[in-house]
Design an enzyme around this catalytic site. Structure first.
Site, PDB file in Angstrom:
ATOM      1  N   HIS A 149     -11.048  19.265 -41.986  1.00 33.69           N
ATOM      2  CA  HIS A 149      -9.627  19.587 -41.781  1.00 33.69           C
ATOM      3  C   HIS A 149      -9.384  21.072 -41.515  1.00 33.69           C
ATOM      4  O   HIS A 149      -8.304  21.448 -41.084  1.00 33.69           O
ATOM      5  CB  HIS A 149      -8.828  19.179 -43.021  1.00 33.69           C
ATOM      6  CG  HIS A 149      -9.128  17.785 -43.477  1.00 33.69           C
ATOM      7  ND1 HIS A 149     -10.041  17.514 -44.491  1.00 33.69           N
ATOM      8  CD2 HIS A 149      -8.688  16.590 -43.045  1.00 33.69           C
ATOM      9  CE1 HIS A 149     -10.126  16.197 -44.651  1.00 33.69           C
ATOM     10  NE2 HIS A 149      -9.321  15.621 -43.789  1.00 33.69           N
ATOM     11  N   CYS A 201     -14.145   9.142 -35.290  1.00 32.94           N
ATOM     12  CA  CYS A 201     -14.045   9.989 -34.094  1.00 32.94           C
ATOM     13  C   CYS A 201     -15.200  10.990 -34.139  1.00 32.94           C
ATOM     14  O   CYS A 201     -15.922  11.081 -35.131  1.00 32.94           O
ATOM     15  CB  CYS A 201     -12.708  10.732 -34.092  1.00 32.94           C
ATOM     16  SG  CYS A 201     -12.546  11.837 -35.526  1.00 32.94           S
ATOM     17  N   HIS A 209     -11.082  12.170 -45.068  1.00 35.58           N
ATOM     18  CA  HIS A 209     -10.264  11.405 -46.000  1.00 35.58           C
ATOM     19  C   HIS A 209     -10.661   9.923 -46.019  1.00 35.58           C
ATOM     20  O   HIS A 209     -10.005   9.086 -45.414  1.00 35.58           O
ATOM     21  CB  HIS A 209      -8.779  11.576 -45.650  1.00 35.58           C
ATOM     22  CG  HIS A 209      -8.241  12.904 -46.079  1.00 35.58           C
ATOM     23  ND1 HIS A 209      -7.139  13.493 -45.501  1.00 35.58           N
ATOM     24  CD2 HIS A 209      -8.654  13.758 -47.045  1.00 35.58           C
ATOM     25  CE1 HIS A 209      -6.911  14.661 -46.094  1.00 35.58           C
ATOM     26  NE2 HIS A 209      -7.822  14.841 -47.030  1.00 35.58           N
ATOM     27  N   SER A 218      -4.998   9.768 -45.634  1.00 31.69           N
ATOM     28  CA  SER A 218      -5.401  10.039 -44.247  1.00 31.69           C
ATOM     29  C   SER A 218      -4.164  10.044 -43.354  1.00 31.69           C
ATOM     30  O   SER A 218      -3.530   9.014 -43.145  1.00 31.69           O
ATOM     31  CB  SER A 218      -6.391   8.964 -43.783  1.00 31.69           C
ATOM     32  OG  SER A 218      -6.437   8.916 -42.373  1.00 31.69           O
ATOM     33  N   CYS A 236     -13.354  20.367 -37.634  1.00 30.22           N
ATOM     34  CA  CYS A 236     -13.407  19.695 -36.328  1.00 30.22           C
ATOM     35  C   CYS A 236     -13.150  20.721 -35.232  1.00 30.22           C
ATOM     36  O   CYS A 236     -12.201  21.508 -35.332  1.00 30.22           O
ATOM     37  CB  CYS A 236     -12.344  18.594 -36.280  1.00 30.22           C
ATOM     38  SG  CYS A 236     -12.192  17.892 -34.631  1.00 30.22           S
ATOM     39  N   GLU A 258      -5.100  20.206 -43.333  1.00 32.80           N
ATOM     40  CA  GLU A 258      -5.166  20.769 -41.982  1.00 32.80           C
ATOM     41  C   GLU A 258      -4.026  21.764 -41.737  1.00 32.80           C
ATOM     42  O   GLU A 258      -4.224  22.837 -41.159  1.00 32.80           O
ATOM     43  CB  GLU A 258      -5.126  19.669 -40.903  1.00 32.80           C
ATOM     44  CG  GLU A 258      -5.366  20.252 -39.519  1.00 32.80           C
ATOM     45  CD  GLU A 258      -5.141  19.277 -38.377  1.00 32.80           C
ATOM     46  OE1 GLU A 258      -4.684  19.732 -37.300  1.00 32.80           O
ATOM     47  OE2 GLU A 258      -5.421  18.067 -38.549  1.00 32.80           O
TER      48      GLU A 258
END
Length: 316
Positions: free
Chosen positions: A79, A17, A46, A228, A101, A131
């Site tokens: 994360h 992504c 990950h 992940s 991100c 995260e």
């Protein structure tokens, strides 16, 4: 002897992504700008293959800032990190680059805004996932309550039921999260939700493609790492959408061929941190054993791109 025929359904979108792309680019550009070693707090994304590749180029992966020397740049993983981490880096006059991100940063900003408005936060996420740790660490200890399942909602001990808001980890199952949100809204009718869905576009799109693909397949393989979150969710989504056998594989060597005996169709997708080279490796492994026909199952087209931080775009 000729190989048995097999249809391979390829999910689209799958794999990298925009946030993962950007994070990897940040490490590569930092190595170009400052030379090796560059330190990275936690795996940048990950995926063992990606991490090993960056390690070969001179990245040093550590779990805590205390493991980094003062005089080398450090990068924070995609994360996100608790607020205490950049504060500690600043106190040590370190050069640091935040590869969080942008869609995770959006959740951080949201949590802070709700807190500024006097609302206590509920976070839907997985305990211990970096995260979740990073998002909860945006606010003082005790200001964010974690829920992982609808059952957790019943035992929440909140300050004021009328002054609550929730955020979510960006890589959750869309359907599971909807169940938890429904439980929160039932118990706390005044709870405030995100302005726009926190689960990111890439997670949602990959799950939608799996839902479209799963009913066509005897088996489904998700290329991704065991740590992940978004990859593990794809396996669950595939199983729930009607695929009898859904399995996570890191690479082609992990495929359990005996479990696939007698099948005529396989779906292939990949988590957001799995590179296309590993997906191709899996496809090649099937081509070596079967007479393969491939079909694309496309449910969305992604053209999102995130800029790297300015410090990396400036000359050294």
């Amino acid at each position: 002897m000729s190989n048995a025929p097999l249809t391979l359904y390829l999910a689209a979108p799958r794999g990298f992504c925009a946030g993962v792309d950007r994070a990897i680019k940040i490490v590569e550009m930092a190595l170009e700008k400052w030379g090796a070693p560059v330190y990275v707090r936690h795996e940048i994304v990950h995926n063992k293959f990606v991490v090993d590749g960056l390690r070969d180029k001179g990245a040093v992966f550590v779990e805590e800032l205390s493991e980094c020397p003062d005089d080398r740049p450090v990068i924070f993983s995609a994360h996100g990190v608790p607020k205490s981490v950049p504060s500690a880096a600043q106190a040590r006059n370190m050069v640091y680059v935040d590869a969080t991100c942008p869609l995770v940063s959006k959740v951080h900003i949201e949590a802070q805004r709700h807190a500024d408005n006097g609302l206590q936060m509920v976070m839907i996420g997985h305990a211990g996932h970096p995260e979740t740790v990073g998002t909860m660490g945006q606010l003082p200890e005790g200001e964010v309550l974690l829920v992982e399942t609808p059952d957790d909602v019943a035992t929440l001990d909140v300050r004021d039921p009328a002054r609550l808001a929730y955020v979510t980890q960006t890589t959750l199952s869309v359907d599971d999260t909807a169940d938890i949100v429904a439980a929160l809204q039932a118990r706390f009718p005044a709870i405030v939700g995100p302005h726009k869905e926190d689960i990111c576009y890439a997670t949602t799109n990959r799950q939608e493609a799996v839902k479209a693909m799963a009913p066509k397949c005897d088996a489904m393989l998700v290329v991704g790492a065991p740590n992940s979150s978004n990859s593990k969710r794809l396996v669950e989504v595939g199983a729930r959408a009607g695929c009898a056998y859904a399995q996570l594989v890191q690479r082609a060597d992990d495929i359990d061929w005996r479990a696939l005996d007698g099948i005529t169709s396989v779906g292939i997708t990949a988590g957001a941190s799995a590179p296309e080279v590993l997906i191709n490796e899996v496809i090649d492994a099937f081509r070596a054993r079967y007479d393969v026909t491939t079909e694309l199952v496309e449910t969305a087209v992604e053209n999102v791109e995130f800029k790297v931080p300015r410090v990396l775009r400036e000359p050294a």
